[in-house]
Design an enzyme around this catalytic site. Structure first.
Site, short mmCIF file in Angstrom:
data_model
loop_
_atom_site.label_atom_id
_atom_site.label_comp_id
_atom_site.label_asym_id
_atom_site.label_seq_id
_atom_site.Cartn_x
_atom_site.Cartn_y
_atom_site.Cartn_z
N GLU A 54 0.83 -1.21 0.00
CA GLU A 54 0.00 0.00 0.00
C GLU A 54 0.86 1.26 0.00
O GLU A 54 2.09 1.19 0.19
CB GLU A 54 -0.94 0.01 1.22
N VAL A 136 -5.46 0.44 2.92
CA VAL A 136 -5.63 -1.01 2.78
C VAL A 136 -6.86 -1.31 1.91
O VAL A 136 -6.79 -2.15 1.00
CB VAL A 136 -5.73 -1.68 4.17
N ASP A 168 -17.21 5.29 13.50
CA ASP A 168 -15.96 5.34 12.74
C ASP A 168 -15.36 3.94 12.70
O ASP A 168 -14.70 3.49 13.63
CB ASP A 168 -14.99 6.35 13.37
N SER A 171 -12.98 1.37 6.49
CA SER A 171 -13.47 0.60 5.33
C SER A 171 -12.53 -0.57 5.02
O SER A 171 -12.87 -1.43 4.21
CB SER A 171 -13.63 1.50 4.11
N ASP A 172 -11.37 -0.63 5.68
CA ASP A 172 -10.51 -1.82 5.52
C ASP A 172 -11.29 -3.07 5.93
O ASP A 172 -11.10 -4.15 5.35
CB ASP A 172 -9.27 -1.73 6.43
N LYS A 189 -3.52 -1.72 15.75
CA LYS A 189 -2.97 -0.87 16.81
C LYS A 189 -3.96 -0.65 17.93
O LYS A 189 -5.16 -0.60 17.70
CB LYS A 189 -2.70 0.51 16.23
N1 PSU Z 1 -2.27 1.84 10.59
C1 PSU Z 1 -0.94 2.01 10.63
N2 PSU Z 1 -0.32 2.67 9.64
C2 PSU Z 1 -1.01 3.17 8.57
C3 PSU Z 1 -2.43 2.96 8.51
C4 PSU Z 1 -3.00 2.29 9.54
O1 PSU Z 1 -0.30 1.57 11.57
O2 PSU Z 1 -0.39 3.79 7.69
C5 PSU Z 1 -3.19 3.45 7.32
C6 PSU Z 1 -3.48 2.27 6.36
O3 PSU Z 1 -3.38 2.73 5.04
C7 PSU Z 1 -4.92 1.93 6.69
C8 PSU Z 1 -5.48 3.29 7.00
O4 PSU Z 1 -5.60 1.30 5.63
O5 PSU Z 1 -4.46 3.95 7.73
C9 PSU Z 1 -6.76 3.25 7.80
O6 PSU Z 1 -7.27 4.53 7.91
P1 PSU Z 1 -8.72 4.78 8.55
O7 PSU Z 1 -8.55 4.46 10.00
O8 PSU Z 1 -9.00 6.23 8.28
O9 PSU Z 1 -9.66 3.85 7.86
MN MN Z 2 -12.62 6.26 9.60
#
Ligand code: PSU
Ligand code: MN
Length: 335
Positions: A54, A136, A168, A171-172, A189
């Site tokens: 990614e 992702v 929240d 979408s992964d 995490k």
């Molecule tokens: N977690 C990490 N490093 C990252 C991400 C998540 O430790 O870089 C990034 C990845 O690209 C993941 C995205 O798909 O954040 C998820 O973002 P959101 O929580 O806005 O869906």
């Molecule tokens: Mn989000």
């Protein structure tokens, strides 16, 4: 054999559309054309192992220049272990599968001026000719489109803390529920709500497996205290899991969690207190939606004096090593 044939047919379709796009002078790629690096398309058509990577981790996940250095090193690890790396991003409106060194540099220096691109953002970034760093979910979408079954990252998104109120949810998780790609990560995490993330994955029908452990890892630390439904002991076993998922046409993704190597795991207490503080600051500053994850990652790194970044880099490399071995085992299985 049928597999190989249908794979080739899909690929040829995409290659053709990419050629057409190349001839259209400088335009963005409305109509769904994509660009596949020749090394990647060749490996795919020959059934050789490829690992998708990614790009949000490069633009938003790490600071420059460590982001660039890590991206290059991760690609090198994939190569050294017998697979072709395919970093995925949208450049000038064209989805690219496999980036050149110059393209990696461009993304790394753009940083958060590149648009963080999840599935919902893909059409907009393409239509407006923008530069999108794929998360992702978006990376899975493109990997699946060109039949790359193995994708390596650091950590995936999940259900955010208080997600039961804010809704929240990354979408992964829904992408894992609808796209048959195996995602190799170091778990989720603890900036997120890990038990609810696992519940949500179960609802989405996603197979969650951990490598050589019964515990779901928590990115910086080896265990989240949550159990995983499946355990795998080798890259070959992972490959068989991916193959069974494909043959059964389950159409769901697989999450393979590889714990951070012991020697690189950060002190749980130090990380946890940094996370608590970063979460509080995010609330105070009203940082929500897709800005939350990048903010928390950067702030936790500052608060831990760079310790979290060092752990992050080490675990991504470890995942790349494992992912390349899985891709090699899978290619072997399919021969
Ligand atoms: N977690 C990490 N490093 C990252 C991400 C998540 O430790 O870089 C990034 C990845 O690209 C993941 C995205 O798909 O954040 C998820 O973002 P959101 O929580 O806005 O869906
Ligand atoms: Mn989000």
């Amino acid at each position: 054999a049928f597999f190989a044939l249908s794979r080739l047919a899909t690929l040829r379709r995409h290659l053709t559309s990419s050629d057409t796009n190349d001839k259209a002078a400088g335009g963005s790629s409305i109509g769904g054309s994509i660009k596949i690096a020749s090394e990647v398309s060749e490996a795919l058509s020959l059934g050789r192992p490829v690992v998708a990577l990614e790009s949000t981790i490069i633009s938003h996940g790490m600071p420059y220049p460590k982001n660039l250095q890590t991206a290059k090193e991760v690609e090198a690890i994939v190569r050294e272990n017998g697979a072709v790396p395919a970093t995925i991003a949208i450049l000038d409106g064209t989805p690219c599968i496999g980036l050149s060194t110059e393209e990696l540099e461009r993304l790394a220096t753009l940083g958060n001026r590149a648009q963080k691109t999840a599935r919902r953002d893909i059409a907009y970034v393409v239509a407006s000719g923008g530069n999108g760093a794929t998360t992702v979910s978006a990376t899975m979408f493109f990997a699946s489109m060109v039949n790359i079954p193995v994708f390596v990252t650091g950590g995936i998104g999940g259900v955010h803390r208080h997600g039961e109120h804010t809704m929240d949810i990354s979408s992964d998780l829904t992408e894992l529920g609808r796209t048959p790609v195996a995602v190799i990560s170091a778990g989720v995490k603890s900036i997120l709500d890990i038990p609810r993330t696992l519940e949500y994955l179960e609802t989405q029908g996603v197979c969650v497996a951990a490598y050589k452990t019964n515990d779901f890892p928590a990115f910086f630390t080896e265990s989240s205290g949550c159990k995983v439904p499946c355990r795998v002991e080798s890259p070959e076993e992972c490959a068989r899991l991916i193959e069974a998922n494909m043959k059964l046409k389950l159409r769901t993704g697989i999450l393979i969690a590889v714990p951070i190597p012991k020697e690189h795991s950060a002190s749980g207490n130090i990380i946890e207190s940094a996370i608590q503080r970063a979460l509080k600051e995010a609330r105070e500053k009203n940082i929500t939606g897709n800005a939350e994850t990048p903010f928390l990652l950067a702030r936790v790194n500052e608060l831990t004096g760079g310790a979290s970044l060092a752990s992050n880099i080490a675990l991504v490399k470890n995942n790349a090593l494992f992912g390349a071995k899985v891709a090699v085992a899978l290619a072997h299985l399919r021969q």
